[in-house]
Scaffold this active site. Structure first.
Site, PDB file in Angstrom:
ATOM      1  N   HIS A 220       0.647  -0.915  -0.424  1.00 22.45           N
ATOM      2  CA  HIS A 220       0.000   0.492   0.214  1.00 22.45           C
ATOM      3  C   HIS A 220       0.661   1.461   0.548  1.00 22.45           C
ATOM      4  O   HIS A 220       0.574   2.049  -0.837  1.00 22.45           O
ATOM      5  CB  HIS A 220      -0.826   0.394   1.536  1.00 22.45           C
ATOM      6  CG  HIS A 220      -2.286  -0.758   1.507  1.00 22.45           C
ATOM      7  ND1 HIS A 220      -1.997  -2.438   2.485  1.00 22.45           N
ATOM      8  CD2 HIS A 220      -2.591  -1.541   0.439  1.00 22.45           C
ATOM      9  CE1 HIS A 220      -2.549  -3.056   2.003  1.00 22.45           C
ATOM     10  NE2 HIS A 220      -3.515  -2.287   0.966  1.00 22.45           N
TER      11      HIS A 220
ATOM     12  N   SER B 168      -3.399  -7.645   3.372  1.00 22.66           N
ATOM     13  CA  SER B 168      -3.181  -7.232   5.288  1.00 22.66           C
ATOM     14  C   SER B 168      -3.634  -8.914   4.776  1.00 22.66           C
ATOM     15  O   SER B 168      -3.043  -9.218   6.608  1.00 22.66           O
ATOM     16  CB  SER B 168      -4.441  -6.000   4.926  1.00 22.66           C
ATOM     17  OG  SER B 168      -3.533  -5.336   3.964  1.00 22.66           O
TER      18      SER B 168
ATOM     19  N   ARG C  42      -1.863  -6.206  -7.989  1.00 23.02           N
ATOM     20  CA  ARG C  42      -1.182  -7.023  -7.900  1.00 23.02           C
ATOM     21  C   ARG C  42      -1.091  -8.520  -9.169  1.00 23.02           C
ATOM     22  O   ARG C  42      -1.177  -7.848 -10.280  1.00 23.02           O
ATOM     23  CB  ARG C  42      -1.781  -7.749  -6.377  1.00 23.02           C
ATOM     24  CG  ARG C  42      -1.021  -7.020  -5.514  1.00 23.02           C
ATOM     25  CD  ARG C  42      -1.394  -6.803  -3.694  1.00 23.02           C
ATOM     26  NE  ARG C  42      -3.158  -7.266  -4.178  1.00 23.02           N
ATOM     27  CZ  ARG C  42      -3.677  -6.876  -2.837  1.00 23.02           C
ATOM     28  NH1 ARG C  42      -3.349  -7.605  -1.838  1.00 23.02           N
ATOM     29  NH2 ARG C  42      -4.835  -7.167  -3.162  1.00 23.02           N
TER      30      ARG C  42
ATOM     31  N   LYS D  70     -19.849  -5.543  11.396  1.00 22.78           N
ATOM     32  CA  LYS D  70     -19.976  -6.587  10.636  1.00 22.78           C
ATOM     33  C   LYS D  70     -18.561  -7.883  10.683  1.00 22.78           C
ATOM     34  O   LYS D  70     -18.344  -8.461  10.730  1.00 22.78           O
ATOM     35  CB  LYS D  70     -20.572  -6.650   9.645  1.00 22.78           C
ATOM     36  CG  LYS D  70     -21.927  -7.611   9.867  1.00 22.78           C
ATOM     37  CD  LYS D  70     -22.835  -7.599   8.769  1.00 22.78           C
ATOM     38  CE  LYS D  70     -23.161  -6.248   8.121  1.00 22.78           C
ATOM     39  NZ  LYS D  70     -23.643  -6.014   6.799  1.00 22.78           N
TER      40      LYS D  70
HETATM   41  P1  ADP Z   1      -9.577  -3.490  -0.352  1.00 25.94           P
HETATM   42  O1  ADP Z   1     -10.091  -2.778  -0.951  1.00 25.94           O
HETATM   43  O2  ADP Z   1     -10.309  -4.919  -1.121  1.00 25.94           O
HETATM   44  O3  ADP Z   1     -10.109  -3.897   1.200  1.00 25.94           O
HETATM   45  P2  ADP Z   1      -7.536  -3.285   0.660  1.00 25.94           P
HETATM   46  O4  ADP Z   1      -7.212  -2.692   1.499  1.00 25.94           O
HETATM   47  O5  ADP Z   1      -5.876  -4.311   1.309  1.00 25.94           O
HETATM   48  O6  ADP Z   1      -8.143  -3.954   0.018  1.00 25.94           O
HETATM   49  O7  ADP Z   1      -5.993  -2.487  -0.753  1.00 25.94           O
HETATM   50  C1  ADP Z   1      -6.989  -1.404  -1.667  1.00 25.94           C
HETATM   51  C2  ADP Z   1      -5.753  -1.415  -2.569  1.00 25.94           C
HETATM   52  O8  ADP Z   1      -4.755  -0.993  -2.509  1.00 25.94           O
HETATM   53  C3  ADP Z   1      -6.418  -1.971  -3.587  1.00 25.94           C
HETATM   54  O9  ADP Z   1      -6.812  -1.888  -5.170  1.00 25.94           O
HETATM   55  C4  ADP Z   1      -5.646  -3.020  -3.629  1.00 25.94           C
HETATM   56  O10 ADP Z   1      -5.710  -4.107  -5.089  1.00 25.94           O
HETATM   57  C5  ADP Z   1      -4.228  -2.472  -3.693  1.00 25.94           C
HETATM   58  N1  ADP Z   1      -3.043  -3.351  -2.672  1.00 25.94           N
HETATM   59  C6  ADP Z   1      -3.303  -4.275  -1.921  1.00 25.94           C
HETATM   60  N2  ADP Z   1      -2.080  -4.506  -1.207  1.00 25.94           N
HETATM   61  C7  ADP Z   1      -1.418  -4.024  -2.526  1.00 25.94           C
HETATM   62  C8  ADP Z   1       0.048  -4.180  -3.154  1.00 25.94           C
HETATM   63  N3  ADP Z   1       0.659  -6.096  -2.100  1.00 25.94           N
HETATM   64  N4  ADP Z   1       0.368  -3.776  -3.729  1.00 25.94           N
HETATM   65  C9  ADP Z   1      -0.027  -2.817  -4.577  1.00 25.94           C
HETATM   66  N5  ADP Z   1      -1.849  -2.636  -4.957  1.00 25.94           N
HETATM   67  C10 ADP Z   1      -2.077  -3.164  -3.359  1.00 25.94           C
END
Ligand code: ADP
Length: 166
Positions: free
Chosen positions: A18, A132, A93, A42
Site C-alpha cells: 500500500h 493485509s 497485484r 460486522k
Molecule cells: P480492500 O479494498 O479489498 O480491503 P485493501 O485495503 O487491501 O483492499 O487494498 C486497497 C487497494 O490497494 C486495492 O486496490 C488493492 O488492490 C491495493 N493493494 C493491496 N495490496 C497491494 C500491494 N501489495 N501492492 C499494490 N497494491 C495493493
C-alpha cells in the site's frame, strides 16, 4: 486544473505494498487522499479506524509523503463527489485482482454522481503477492514481518497477537 486523487482501502493494516502505491500516487497528483473504509460492526478488523489512521500518519511523517487521511462511511461515489476527487487510484497485484478491481470500478462508474477516472498502478515486483490478510496470517504464527510492513505496524501487530492470546 489541480488534480485530486483518492486511494481507498481497508488498510487492516497498511502494508509496504500500500505504501508503495501511496508514495507513487503522491508524486503523480496535486492532492492525495488516503480513504479508509470505516469499519462496520460486522467486519472483523484487527485495527480500529483510529489505529489505522495513526499508523498511516506515522508513516507519512517518517517518509515525508504529502497526503491526507480520511475515514469514510457510505458509498464511495458520495465521498468522491464530496471531496471533489478527479482520480480514483487502485493497485493491481496478480491477475487475481483484475476481476475484482474491474467489478469495483465499473460498479462505481455506474453509480457515479460526479466525473472521475480510475487509474490502476501495478504493484511493484517485491509486493506482488503481499496482502493485509497474508500479513495477519504471518503475525499470528510469529513469522518475520519486516519485509512486509514498516516497524510501527509490525510492533502494533505483535501487540495485537499478544492481546488475542490473553
Ligand atoms: P480492500 O479494498 O479489498 O480491503 P485493501 O485495503 O487491501 O483492499 O487494498 C486497497 C487497494 O490497494 C486495492 O486496490 C488493492 O488492490 C491495493 N493493494 C493491496 N495490496 C497491494 C500491494 N501489495 N501492492 C499494490 N497494491 C495493493
Amino acid at each position: 486544473m489541480k488534480k485530486t486523487a483518492l486511494y481507498p482501502g481497508s488498510f487492516d493494516p497498511v502494508t509496504k505494498g500500500h505504501i508503495d502505491i501511496i508514495r507513487r500516487s503522491a508524486a503523480l497528483f496535486d492532492r492525495l487522499i488516503i480513504g479508509i473504509f470505516k469499519n462496520s460492526s460486522k467486519n472483523r478488523a484487527w485495527f480500529s479506524d483510529e489505529e489505522k489512521c495513526q499508523m498511516i500518519q506515522e508513516i507519512l511523517e517518517k517518509e515525508n509523503i504529502k497526503a491526507e487521511i480520511k475515514v469514510f462511511n457510505g458509498l464511495l461515489v458520495d465521498f468522491i463527489k464530496e471531496e471533489k476527487v478527479n482520480i480514483l487510484v487502485r493497485g493491481l497485484r496478480a491477475l487475481s485482482d483484475y476481476e475484482y478491481e474491474l467489478q469495483f470500478t465499473l460498479t462505481n462508474k455506474t453509480l457515479a454522481k460526479s466525473d472521475f477516472e480510475t487509474i490502476f498502478l501495478s504493484a511493484s515486483r517485491e509486493y506482488l503477492y503481499l496482502s493485509s490478510s497474508l500479513v495477519k496470517e504471518i503475525a499470528q504464527n510469529q513469522g518475520d514481518l519486516k519485509m512486509f510492513v514498516p516497524k510501527n505496524v509490525e510492533e502494533r501487530m505483535i501487540e495485537k497477537v499478544k492481546q488475542m492470546r490473553i
